[in-house]
Design a protein around this motif. Sequence first.
Motif, short mmCIF file in Angstrom:
data_model
loop_
_atom_site.label_atom_id
_atom_site.label_comp_id
_atom_site.label_asym_id
_atom_site.label_seq_id
_atom_site.Cartn_x
_atom_site.Cartn_y
_atom_site.Cartn_z
N LEU A 149 -2.21 0.19 -1.64
CA LEU A 149 -1.88 -1.21 -1.35
C LEU A 149 -0.76 -1.30 -0.32
O LEU A 149 -0.81 -2.13 0.59
N VAL A 150 0.23 -0.42 -0.44
CA VAL A 150 1.31 -0.37 0.57
C VAL A 150 0.74 -0.01 1.93
O VAL A 150 1.14 -0.55 2.97
N ASP A 151 -0.22 0.91 1.93
CA ASP A 151 -0.86 1.32 3.19
C ASP A 151 -1.57 0.14 3.85
O ASP A 151 -1.47 -0.06 5.06
N VAL A 152 -2.29 -0.65 3.04
CA VAL A 152 -2.98 -1.83 3.57
C VAL A 152 -1.98 -2.81 4.15
O VAL A 152 -2.18 -3.37 5.24
N ALA A 153 -0.86 -3.02 3.44
CA ALA A 153 0.17 -3.92 3.93
C ALA A 153 0.76 -3.41 5.24
O ALA A 153 1.01 -4.20 6.17
N ALA A 154 0.97 -2.09 5.33
CA ALA A 154 1.53 -1.51 6.55
C ALA A 154 0.58 -1.71 7.73
O ALA A 154 1.03 -2.03 8.85
N ILE A 155 -0.71 -1.53 7.49
CA ILE A 155 -1.70 -1.76 8.56
C ILE A 155 -1.62 -3.20 9.05
O ILE A 155 -1.64 -3.47 10.25
N GLY A 156 -1.51 -4.14 8.09
CA GLY A 156 -1.43 -5.54 8.46
C GLY A 156 -0.18 -5.86 9.26
O GLY A 156 -0.24 -6.60 10.25
N VAL A 157 0.95 -5.30 8.85
CA VAL A 157 2.21 -5.56 9.55
C VAL A 157 2.19 -4.97 10.96
O VAL A 157 2.52 -5.64 11.94
N VAL A 158 1.78 -3.72 11.07
CA VAL A 158 1.74 -3.06 12.38
C VAL A 158 0.76 -3.79 13.30
O VAL A 158 1.07 -4.06 14.47
#
Length: 304
Positions: free
Chosen positions: A169-178
């Motif tokens: 889930l953190v990875d998905v959020a990081a993709i969205g932010v980047v």
Amino acid sequence: MAEHLLADATAVNVALIALGLALGVPHGSLDHLLAANVLAVRAVTATVGYAALAAAAWAVLHWGGAVPLALMIVASIVHFGLGEVETMDIPFGTSMFARTAMLFTGAGALILPLARGGPGWDETLRTLSPTLADLFGSGTTRFVLIAIWAVSALVSAHRLVVERRWLVLVDVAAIGVVGSVVAPLVAFALWFGLWHGPRHIARLVEHELADGRRSSTTRQAWTATIRRAAPATLGAYATLAAVVGVVVGYGSSTGAVATAIVVLLALTTPHMIVVAAMDSAAHRRRIDTTINRPPRDSRVSVAG
């Protein structure tokens, strides 16, 4: 604010793009050896075939106009998304809708920059294809791309929360932010070099360790993978440097980035085929394991 800071720093952008692309190149450097195993041919035969396919792809992308580039962008979204699906270790039995949502979610570092556009990216895309620049520059296309990613991310996030897979889930959020904040080309390049590439290399190390012929420890597997990938990596770097160097000689940083993207897309064409074969084999192994797994009550305990 951060986006405008990065967008204005052209030299920094070019350096970060170059770094990301350079870090991502090695992850495809064992493809010819994997292809040789799959096709049961000599490594030199697979290498020549791989290089010929990449060269043909470059010619089509360079002279073929908007259609081949558009098809390659779509194929890249699928390829990068499937890479994330494999990393997320999505279990079999997952609905096609959920798997598709996770595919689009994983490709966010390509989808979101495509949707956002902006300084650097717009010029590069126009250099590649004015037709595609007009297509991706339209409000309708941008809205559709953002909507696809947002809905997919929500579906994926819900499933991940239910399954308590917090790191993913953190990875998905990081993709969205980047994908949403960093300048578009920088976002993709850094994701390519720091996310996609290293994860694929980690899969190759696992493959090397499972093979067992050259490596019995993780350290040996990493060493063997790096050693075997070095020649092709150096060859890819030399090709990129030569082609981009010619363009830079004409004084166009935008042209250099566009040229590098075409070369990488050409190299990605055979890479996608090899990875698809690799994933298919992994899926068959998982299915065989599931089908041949004995009933729970028939398993023999070794705990004493």
